[in-house]
Design a protein around this motif. Sequence first.
Motif, short mmCIF file in Angstrom:
data_model
loop_
_atom_site.label_atom_id
_atom_site.label_comp_id
_atom_site.label_asym_id
_atom_site.label_seq_id
_atom_site.Cartn_x
_atom_site.Cartn_y
_atom_site.Cartn_z
N SER A 169 10.41 -14.75 -14.92
CA SER A 169 9.59 -13.55 -14.71
C SER A 169 9.76 -12.56 -15.85
N THR A 170 10.98 -12.45 -16.37
CA THR A 170 11.25 -11.54 -17.48
C THR A 170 10.48 -11.96 -18.72
N VAL A 171 10.55 -13.24 -19.06
CA VAL A 171 9.88 -13.76 -20.24
C VAL A 171 8.36 -13.62 -20.12
N GLU A 172 7.82 -13.96 -18.97
CA GLU A 172 6.37 -13.90 -18.80
C GLU A 172 5.87 -12.46 -18.81
N GLU A 173 6.65 -11.53 -18.27
CA GLU A 173 6.30 -10.11 -18.34
C GLU A 173 6.30 -9.63 -19.79
N ALA A 174 7.30 -10.06 -20.55
CA ALA A 174 7.41 -9.64 -21.95
C ALA A 174 6.21 -10.11 -22.75
N VAL A 175 5.83 -11.37 -22.55
CA VAL A 175 4.69 -11.93 -23.28
C VAL A 175 3.40 -11.21 -22.89
N ALA A 176 3.26 -10.92 -21.61
CA ALA A 176 2.06 -10.20 -21.15
C ALA A 176 2.00 -8.79 -21.73
N THR A 177 3.16 -8.17 -21.95
CA THR A 177 3.21 -6.83 -22.54
C THR A 177 2.76 -6.86 -23.99
N GLY A 178 3.18 -7.90 -24.71
CA GLY A 178 2.78 -8.02 -26.11
C GLY A 178 3.96 -8.06 -27.05
N VAL A 179 4.39 -9.28 -27.44
CA VAL A 179 5.51 -9.46 -28.36
C VAL A 179 4.98 -9.51 -29.80
N PHE A 180 5.88 -9.71 -30.76
CA PHE A 180 5.49 -9.81 -32.16
C PHE A 180 4.44 -10.91 -32.35
N THR A 181 3.44 -10.62 -33.16
CA THR A 181 2.39 -11.61 -33.44
C THR A 181 2.27 -11.94 -34.92
N SER A 182 3.04 -11.26 -35.77
CA SER A 182 3.07 -11.58 -37.20
C SER A 182 4.31 -10.93 -37.80
N SER A 183 4.59 -11.29 -39.05
CA SER A 183 5.76 -10.73 -39.72
C SER A 183 5.60 -9.24 -40.02
N ALA A 184 4.38 -8.73 -39.89
CA ALA A 184 4.17 -7.29 -40.06
C ALA A 184 4.87 -6.48 -38.96
N ASP A 185 5.22 -7.17 -37.87
CA ASP A 185 5.88 -6.50 -36.75
C ASP A 185 7.40 -6.48 -36.88
N ASN A 186 7.96 -7.18 -37.85
CA ASN A 186 9.41 -7.35 -37.97
C ASN A 186 10.16 -6.02 -37.91
N ALA A 187 11.31 -6.04 -37.23
CA ALA A 187 12.16 -4.86 -37.13
C ALA A 187 13.13 -4.86 -38.30
N TYR A 188 12.76 -4.15 -39.36
CA TYR A 188 13.52 -4.07 -40.59
C TYR A 188 14.02 -2.64 -40.80
N PHE A 189 15.33 -2.49 -40.98
CA PHE A 189 15.86 -1.20 -41.41
C PHE A 189 15.68 -1.11 -42.92
N LYS A 190 15.15 0.01 -43.39
CA LYS A 190 14.84 0.16 -44.81
C LYS A 190 16.01 0.80 -45.55
N TYR A 191 16.68 -0.02 -46.35
CA TYR A 191 17.78 0.47 -47.18
C TYR A 191 17.24 0.97 -48.52
N LEU A 192 18.04 1.80 -49.19
CA LEU A 192 17.65 2.38 -50.47
C LEU A 192 18.45 1.75 -51.61
N SER A 193 18.18 2.17 -52.83
CA SER A 193 18.78 1.52 -53.99
C SER A 193 20.12 2.10 -54.41
N SER A 194 20.51 3.20 -53.78
CA SER A 194 21.78 3.82 -54.17
C SER A 194 22.65 4.11 -52.95
N ALA A 195 23.97 4.05 -53.16
CA ALA A 195 24.94 4.31 -52.10
C ALA A 195 24.80 5.76 -51.63
#
Length: 484
Positions: free
Chosen positions: A229-255
Amino acid sequence: MKKILILITAVIIASCSDNIESLNENIKDPSSVPGETLFTSAQKSLVDQIVTLNVNNNNTKLWSQYLQETTYLQESQYDQITRSIPDNHWSFLYKDVLKDLNEASKVINDTKYVLKPDIDVKSNKLQIIEILTIYTYSILVETFGNIPYTKALDIDNLLPVYDDGKTVYKDLINRLTIAINALDLSKGSFGIADNIYEGNTTLWKKFAASLKLRMGILLSDTDNTFAKSTVEEAVATGVFTSSADNAYFKYLSSAPNINPIHNNLVLSGRSDFVAAATIIDMMNTLNDPRRPLYFLKVPATGTYIGGGIGLTSDFDSHSHVSPQIEAATAPGVILDYAEVEFLLAEAAARNFAVGGTIKEHYDAGIIASIVNWGGTNADASTYLLQPTVDYNTVIANSTATTPWKEAIGNQKWIALFNRGLEAWTSIRLLDYPILAIPDGAKSGFPNRYTYPVLEQTLNPTNWKAASGAIGGDLPETKLFWDLN
């Protein structure tokens, strides 16, 4: 006249007293921290701990046999104690993440915003904090088993009880459902204070649904009805459909805002890690197009060579990670589309109603991984045509008790490269790939982190009760969801 003089004197004294006390105020430091700032700090602390290769904090890339140590071998040999690794993981997630998220929620909830745009996004901010809180607790349960939960963040209770892991996990899923339903997609949230989605609530909803999918799958062997039921609810809600949805933390170039791996591998000036034989050997066998995207060839041989697990591995004689892995700005990944497709393949294999066949999701996961790492669709197509990769052929030739677990488990593990915690969880659930037994292993395969030594020392009664409830505070103890 005397009364007037007394009154004037009193006012002067009071005024002087106020001025003297004000001299002790630190006007450079704020008396309170905005909730948005606390959220940003917690978000970075969370992703840093998930991403890092620092052997004092996170050994799961070694345990998943993506990498191998060159000289100091304890962590590759499953030693959790020498560097107090469980203590550090526990402390980072409770103190630096959960506590800050909890405080951020309190501050934002109590703040009386004046401007309408701030008022409009307040509720969404609280729901996103809740989603990251749930994610963090899920990692703790998947790592330790029973954990402090209901009393965990009570500053007046320094000796919290441990809650049953399965009960906590199911409660987290219920909380996640509430947070998903409470998000208002017509409004924003944190904006630039959010280094993952820049306040995009539509993407946060997809992330939450995809997290719900992942958590549901983890319960499949122990509570199939609830998992379904959990999985089917999640899919019905709308999971990632492309790599544009990826959860990426954006790091910078300097410490200090660089990807921790850049610090571990480049700024440290050390030569502590090489590719592990387990992943190199499998990718060589499969002629995997991601090899040059993950690793470098050994200059002397022009081939990919991995270090033996638990053995000393000369740095110059083995493959190193590729430049994109160790880049300062490499994104910190906590969930991506390729993983979601493999989760959907698992769901289809378990006869959950998620749409699509096992093979369709399996293929989509492989394609998404190859393309997202920098390969081409042509590379993916060629790879999928190989009998050793084609899902139907692999299943037909498998001698495994559950062939789909072998097929999905191996390819999912390759796709999860550089994501130690999630790869370790997948290995424990699917029992694939088959890992090497490290030379000089200090324990059997670590199915969990042992509880922190500080908990044993400072909270012994509750630690002892929790240890007994899970079957012993041992690395080999399987957690409630790991039945096979």
